[in-house]
Design an enzyme around this catalytic site. Structure first.
Site, PDB file in Angstrom:
ATOM      1  N   LYS A 200      -4.436  50.161  10.045  1.00 49.51           N
ATOM      2  CA  LYS A 200      -3.249  50.754  10.332  1.00 49.51           C
ATOM      3  C   LYS A 200      -3.752  52.344  10.984  1.00 49.51           C
ATOM      4  O   LYS A 200      -3.632  53.056   9.913  1.00 49.51           O
ATOM      5  CB  LYS A 200      -2.206  50.842   9.737  1.00 49.51           C
ATOM      6  CG  LYS A 200      -0.240  51.466   9.706  1.00 49.51           C
ATOM      7  CD  LYS A 200       0.146  50.857   8.662  1.00 49.51           C
ATOM      8  CE  LYS A 200       1.663  51.840   9.045  1.00 49.51           C
ATOM      9  NZ  LYS A 200       2.783  51.262   7.789  1.00 49.51           N
ATOM     10  N   LYS A 254      -2.651  47.509  13.291  1.00 45.03           N
ATOM     11  CA  LYS A 254      -1.427  48.623  14.690  1.00 45.03           C
ATOM     12  C   LYS A 254      -1.089  49.930  14.297  1.00 45.03           C
ATOM     13  O   LYS A 254      -2.192  50.496  13.858  1.00 45.03           O
ATOM     14  CB  LYS A 254      -0.338  48.505  13.086  1.00 45.03           C
ATOM     15  CG  LYS A 254       1.308  48.589  13.394  1.00 45.03           C
ATOM     16  CD  LYS A 254       1.791  48.746  12.281  1.00 45.03           C
ATOM     17  CE  LYS A 254       2.623  49.443  12.152  1.00 45.03           C
ATOM     18  NZ  LYS A 254       3.557  49.177  10.814  1.00 45.03           N
TER      19      LYS A 254
HETATM   20  C1  PBG Z   1       5.874  51.503   7.018  1.00 43.85           C
HETATM   21  C2  PBG Z   1       5.943  51.125   8.316  1.00 43.85           C
HETATM   22  C3  PBG Z   1       5.353  51.383   9.665  1.00 43.85           C
HETATM   23  C4  PBG Z   1       6.031  49.882  10.779  1.00 43.85           C
HETATM   24  C5  PBG Z   1       5.911  49.294  10.026  1.00 43.85           C
HETATM   25  N1  PBG Z   1       5.628  49.253   8.966  1.00 43.85           N
HETATM   26  C6  PBG Z   1       5.909  53.083   9.798  1.00 43.85           C
HETATM   27  C7  PBG Z   1       5.533  53.827   9.518  1.00 43.85           C
HETATM   28  O1  PBG Z   1       3.789  53.512   8.530  1.00 43.85           O
HETATM   29  O2  PBG Z   1       6.006  54.739   9.457  1.00 43.85           O
HETATM   30  C8  PBG Z   1       5.758  50.427  12.166  1.00 43.85           C
HETATM   31  C9  PBG Z   1       5.964  48.697  12.965  1.00 43.85           C
HETATM   32  C10 PBG Z   1       6.502  49.887  14.093  1.00 43.85           C
HETATM   33  O3  PBG Z   1       6.677  50.534  14.566  1.00 43.85           O
HETATM   34  O4  PBG Z   1       7.399  48.839  14.935  1.00 43.85           O
HETATM   35  N2  PBG Z   1       5.788  51.066   5.971  1.00 43.85           N
END
Ligand code: PBG
Length: 331
Positions: A200, A254
């Site tokens: 991530k 991601k």
């Molecule tokens: C947070 C989380 C995020 C997303 C999914 N889970 C955002 C972040 O890390 O600030 C982002 C998903 C998206 O942008 O569609 N735990």
């Protein structure tokens, strides 16, 4: 050298018509491989459009149940739930996240009662619950890794007991998969699947999502102090291997399209299914261009195909419903 092969070799033979192209095609776009994310709130009575994500909604409980019923009908059987928590329930430590009676746990139980065969994925991270918007608990001006693990373990067990089929830690604390797996074993939730957001990245493509769940205001500390550095790919393999050793079942990359190389590298180097998340910023960009007629809507399947071609086993996408509605020939 290559030139001498022509005219014996003519790649266009295999592109002559759609039937031939279908016969030799390498990648499939199947709705059984698409996961629809849904935003939910307990403090509204009807679904509300999300300003930052045209075409997506914040669902009330009843609207959510109707939406899931509809998604099932059109062949989307896997859902990822994200709570939008009211400001009055947030605090510095994100305490509501570990309350087994919080609304997301109640929603999960109710969904499973109505739709036992739907696969429910719930996010494990504190950001919807903390006033800071961070994914963890802050101590001495840092997001404290080990303190946060305690909250994540409790949150995971609650979500598993409420009925989540898959829990998805998206927080990027070190050691969280091992800690969560151990807690699941100890609480006799042995069959709960862990989908780990292994790679991530600290990305600017999450903006519209942070609007949707209300986790926008991140104080002084940067999420780059726990999410991965965009410049790294070797590190993604290290994270993935650690997560697998700690007991993850599925790995996630991601964002999606800007990280195709990471999806490809992980899926060829690690022995686990790799999912990709086509995130909110990717969705918002596409929607803008589609609304302005810069792109045709058909650009959407092309983006998804690129994720599958790179090696994704499944994709979380805000377009899951749209694809199922618009492409009846896929199954
Ligand atoms: C947070 C989380 C995020 C997303 C999914 N889970 C955002 C972040 O890390 O600030 C982002 C998903 C998206 O942008 O569609 N735990």
């Amino acid at each position: 050298m290559l030139n001498n092969l022509f005219p014996n070799v003519r790649p266009r033979r295999l592109r002559k018509n759609k039937t031939i192209r279908d016969l030799v095609s390498e990648t499939k776009l199947l709705k059984s491989k698409l996961i629809q994310p849904l935003f939910v709130s307990e403090s509204i009575s009807e679904k509300q459009p999300l300003e930052s994500m045209q075409g997506q909604f914040l669902f009330s409980k009843n609207a959510l149940l109707e939406e899931i019923e509809y998604l099932q009908k059109i062949g989307i059987n896997t859902i990822a739930l994200f709570p939008n928590v009211s400001e009055s329930l947030k605090d510095v430590n994100g305490t509501n996240a570990i309350d087994e009676k919080n609304f997301i746990c109640k929603f999960v139980s109710e969904i499973k009662e109505h739709f036992p065969e739907v696969i429910l994925i719930t996010d494990v991270a504190l950001d919807p619950y903390t006033t800071s918007g961070h994914d963890g608990i802050i101590r001495n001006d840092v997001v404290d890794n080990d303190l946060t693990l305690e909250a994540l373990k409790k949150m995971s067990v609650n979500l598993a007991e409420a009925g989540s089929d898959i829990i998805a830690p998206s927080d990027m604390m070190d050691g969280r998969i091992g800690a969560i797996r151990e807690s699941l074993e100890q609480s006799n939730n042995k069959d709960t699947i862990i989908l780990s957001y292994s790679a991530k990245y600290s990305s600017n493509f999450y903006g519209p999502f942070r609007d949707a769940v209300g986790s926008k205001k991140v104080e002084g500390i940067s999420k780059a102090s726990y999410q991965m550095d965009k410049r790294n790919i070797e590190e993604a393999i290290k994270e993935a291997e650690l997560d697998l050793q700690e007991g993850a079942d599925i790995l996630m990359v991601k964002p999606g399209m800007p990280y195709l190389d990471v999806i490809n590298k992980l899926s060829t180097n690690v022995s686990a299914p790799v999912f990709a998340y086509q995130v909110s910023g990717e969705y918002a960009m596409l929607q803008q261009a589609i609304d302005k007629k810069i792109f045709e809507h058909n650009v959407v399947p092309e983006t998804l195909i690129s994720l599958f071609r790179a090696g994704s086993s499944s994709v979380i996408t805000y377009y899951a419903k749209w694809v199922a509605e618009n492409y009846d020939n896929i199954s």
